[in-house]
Design a protein around this motif. Sequence first.
Motif, PDB file in Angstrom:
ATOM      1  N   SER A  71       4.476 -26.107  38.191  1.00 29.32           N
ATOM      2  CA  SER A  71       4.783 -24.807  37.593  1.00 29.32           C
ATOM      3  C   SER A  71       6.286 -24.588  37.460  1.00 29.32           C
ATOM      4  O   SER A  71       6.746 -23.983  36.479  1.00 29.32           O
ATOM      5  CB  SER A  71       4.145 -23.674  38.403  1.00 29.32           C
ATOM      6  N   SER A  72       7.086 -25.100  38.394  1.00 25.86           N
ATOM      7  CA  SER A  72       8.541 -24.946  38.269  1.00 25.86           C
ATOM      8  C   SER A  72       9.071 -25.763  37.093  1.00 25.86           C
ATOM      9  O   SER A  72       9.962 -25.303  36.351  1.00 25.86           O
ATOM     10  CB  SER A  72       9.239 -25.370  39.564  1.00 25.86           C
ATOM     11  N   ALA A  73       8.536 -26.960  36.898  1.00 24.88           N
ATOM     12  CA  ALA A  73       8.967 -27.784  35.764  1.00 24.88           C
ATOM     13  C   ALA A  73       8.550 -27.149  34.449  1.00 24.88           C
ATOM     14  O   ALA A  73       9.311 -27.164  33.464  1.00 24.88           O
ATOM     15  CB  ALA A  73       8.379 -29.187  35.883  1.00 24.88           C
ATOM     16  N   LEU A  74       7.342 -26.587  34.402  1.00 25.22           N
ATOM     17  CA  LEU A  74       6.871 -25.942  33.184  1.00 25.22           C
ATOM     18  C   LEU A  74       7.768 -24.752  32.833  1.00 25.22           C
ATOM     19  O   LEU A  74       8.179 -24.594  31.675  1.00 25.22           O
ATOM     20  CB  LEU A  74       5.425 -25.499  33.390  1.00 25.22           C
ATOM     21  N   CYS A  75       8.083 -23.915  33.824  1.00 27.90           N
ATOM     22  CA  CYS A  75       8.963 -22.776  33.572  1.00 27.90           C
ATOM     23  C   CYS A  75      10.354 -23.229  33.134  1.00 27.90           C
ATOM     24  O   CYS A  75      10.973 -22.623  32.248  1.00 27.90           O
ATOM     25  CB  CYS A  75       9.078 -21.904  34.826  1.00 27.90           C
ATOM     26  N   THR A  76      10.838 -24.305  33.747  1.00 28.51           N
ATOM     27  CA  THR A  76      12.154 -24.832  33.381  1.00 28.51           C
ATOM     28  C   THR A  76      12.181 -25.297  31.929  1.00 28.51           C
ATOM     29  O   THR A  76      13.138 -25.027  31.189  1.00 28.51           O
ATOM     30  CB  THR A  76      12.536 -25.989  34.322  1.00 28.51           C
ATOM     31  N   ALA A  77      11.131 -25.980  31.488  1.00 31.87           N
ATOM     32  CA  ALA A  77      11.065 -26.446  30.104  1.00 31.87           C
ATOM     33  C   ALA A  77      11.078 -25.267  29.131  1.00 31.87           C
ATOM     34  O   ALA A  77      11.750 -25.308  28.093  1.00 31.87           O
ATOM     35  CB  ALA A  77       9.816 -27.298  29.903  1.00 31.87           C
ATOM     36  N   LEU A  78      10.358 -24.196  29.470  1.00 27.65           N
ATOM     37  CA  LEU A  78      10.352 -23.018  28.597  1.00 27.65           C
ATOM     38  C   LEU A  78      11.719 -22.336  28.573  1.00 27.65           C
ATOM     39  O   LEU A  78      12.167 -21.872  27.513  1.00 27.65           O
ATOM     40  CB  LEU A  78       9.292 -22.032  29.076  1.00 27.65           C
ATOM     41  N   LEU A  79      12.374 -22.264  29.720  1.00 26.65           N
ATOM     42  CA  LEU A  79      13.714 -21.672  29.766  1.00 26.65           C
ATOM     43  C   LEU A  79      14.699 -22.490  28.928  1.00 26.65           C
ATOM     44  O   LEU A  79      15.531 -21.923  28.196  1.00 26.65           O
ATOM     45  CB  LEU A  79      14.186 -21.582  31.212  1.00 26.65           C
ATOM     46  N   LEU A  80      14.606 -23.799  29.028  1.00 25.88           N
ATOM     47  CA  LEU A  80      15.478 -24.656  28.215  1.00 25.88           C
ATOM     48  C   LEU A  80      15.242 -24.430  26.730  1.00 25.88           C
ATOM     49  O   LEU A  80      16.200 -24.272  25.946  1.00 25.88           O
ATOM     50  CB  LEU A  80      15.224 -26.124  28.559  1.00 25.88           C
ATOM     51  N   GLN A 162      13.309 -38.668  43.238  1.00 25.16           N
ATOM     52  CA  GLN A 162      14.666 -39.137  42.974  1.00 25.16           C
ATOM     53  C   GLN A 162      15.245 -38.608  41.668  1.00 25.16           C
ATOM     54  O   GLN A 162      16.455 -38.481  41.536  1.00 25.16           O
ATOM     55  CB  GLN A 162      14.688 -40.679  42.951  1.00 25.16           C
ATOM     56  N   ARG A 163      14.395 -38.274  40.706  1.00 26.83           N
ATOM     57  CA  ARG A 163      14.907 -37.964  39.373  1.00 26.83           C
ATOM     58  C   ARG A 163      14.599 -36.553  38.901  1.00 26.83           C
ATOM     59  O   ARG A 163      15.065 -36.149  37.837  1.00 26.83           O
ATOM     60  CB  ARG A 163      14.355 -38.974  38.356  1.00 26.83           C
ATOM     61  N   SER A 164      13.838 -35.809  39.652  1.00 30.11           N
ATOM     62  CA  SER A 164      13.455 -34.466  39.212  1.00 30.11           C
ATOM     63  C   SER A 164      14.291 -33.408  39.917  1.00 30.11           C
ATOM     64  O   SER A 164      14.252 -33.281  41.143  1.00 30.11           O
ATOM     65  CB  SER A 164      11.976 -34.216  39.481  1.00 30.11           C
ATOM     66  N   LEU A 165      15.019 -32.635  39.134  1.00 32.10           N
ATOM     67  CA  LEU A 165      15.799 -31.530  39.678  1.00 32.10           C
ATOM     68  C   LEU A 165      14.886 -30.474  40.305  1.00 32.10           C
ATOM     69  O   LEU A 165      15.149 -29.982  41.406  1.00 32.10           O
ATOM     70  CB  LEU A 165      16.637 -30.896  38.562  1.00 32.10           C
ATOM     71  N   THR A 166      13.816 -30.131  39.605  1.00 35.21           N
ATOM     72  CA  THR A 166      12.931 -29.083  40.125  1.00 35.21           C
ATOM     73  C   THR A 166      12.208 -29.530  41.385  1.00 35.21           C
ATOM     74  O   THR A 166      11.992 -28.727  42.300  1.00 35.21           O
ATOM     75  CB  THR A 166      11.929 -28.634  39.051  1.00 35.21           C
ATOM     76  N   PHE A 167      11.810 -30.802  41.449  1.00 36.94           N
ATOM     77  CA  PHE A 167      11.178 -31.306  42.668  1.00 36.94           C
ATOM     78  C   PHE A 167      12.128 -31.162  43.846  1.00 36.94           C
ATOM     79  O   PHE A 167      11.736 -30.693  44.925  1.00 36.94           O
ATOM     80  CB  PHE A 167      10.769 -32.766  42.486  1.00 36.94           C
ATOM     81  N   HIS A 168      13.375 -31.570  43.643  1.00 40.52           N
ATOM     82  CA  HIS A 168      14.373 -31.434  44.707  1.00 40.52           C
ATOM     83  C   HIS A 168      14.468 -29.985  45.161  1.00 40.52           C
ATOM     84  O   HIS A 168      14.425 -29.681  46.368  1.00 40.52           O
ATOM     85  CB  HIS A 168      15.732 -31.935  44.204  1.00 40.52           C
TER      86      HIS A 168
END
Length: 393
Positions: A71-80, A162-168
């Motif tokens: 859900s954080s990645a999905l929201c981030t994609a929409l914000l971008l 290692q590569r996901s900002l939102t995961f971190h």
Amino acid sequence: MTPRGEQGGRKSREILLFDLDAVLLTSEGYYESLRQAVALIASGLGFGPVRLSQSEIDLFESLDITAEWDSSALCTALLLARAWQANSQLTLPERLPLPLAAPHGLPLPDFRAFVLALADGRGRVERPLDLAYERLVAPERPLSTAQIEVLDRVLHQARDPQRSLTFHMIQELNLGSDLYSQIYARPGVLGTLGMLATRDRPTLSSSERSRLDAWRKADRHHAAIITNRPSRSPGRLFNTPEAEIGIHVAGLDGWPFISSGALGWFAERNGLPSNAYLKPSPVHILAGLRACVDGDVEDALAAAHTLVTAGETADLWVPFQGARVAVFEDAAKGMRGALAARETLAAIGVDVDLKLYGIAQSPEKSRALESLGARVFDTIQPALREALHDDNR
């Protein structure tokens, strides 16, 4: 005729299976991690203050988008996608710190409308990040190659440590900066003590927990926790002790539990993806049944796996004939797993009396639970009172 609930004069087993988040815990820790991660991303992309509402989070979960990594990645994609209307060059790094884009005054994207548009006819969103990517890069949306690459990374690498900002961000907020640094061998930069340890609260009082402990110590009474939370793994599969943190906060240390660490380890050992046996898989529920009876997690997983994949080990399940099983869940996927487990047992001639107790306050989650035959309660207390009262009728 043998009386209902008895086998040859012996009382049938009584089993309680509890989800952890939003059932035995308030889940505010995960929710607050999601809110803070999205707020930080939004600020870095030039938006004003953002705070996801509980109704938005409940909608995600009612549609089976239950992992904050997704859900954080999905929201981030929409914000971008929205921020590109002001500055087409904006991007996000793979690691913190975040950029500080100039404020642009654009309205926030409509998170609710977007995820509802992804739902299928059954009220679920399967493969949410794939579907979000397909919709955001559709031909009617003119994006540059660089923008498409950014969306691909944000959405398709959302679970890459290692590569996901939102995961971190989600994991550091969940665990706390120090524990995150110890586990991931990467610096924690958010200066947090960890939302799971500081924001979650037990839903049961100490007296209610004492009553449950006394109940499960009675003959042929059993209880276990079944959660999709990450947990330590019996093997080399990397995982984090989020289930253990939650069980401690809930005041239920020592209870048997089946969570993603053991399930992922066992699935990979059998050549399957690590998430193959998480709810809504019946393996998760069946393993919970076995674990709460004999306490051995590996044996429980082996019996559940063999039953589902080969229909064997039927003799191990005969003791569950006539068992009364109450499942307490806040998400539809857990209820679907319980129903599938009942069908799996029925296929080998073992019938259980399954009762589904949904714990939800939002209309969306309540409807999803009710559609599967669950009785829905605002909190766990009345559901538990009914389940324990049923035991004494």
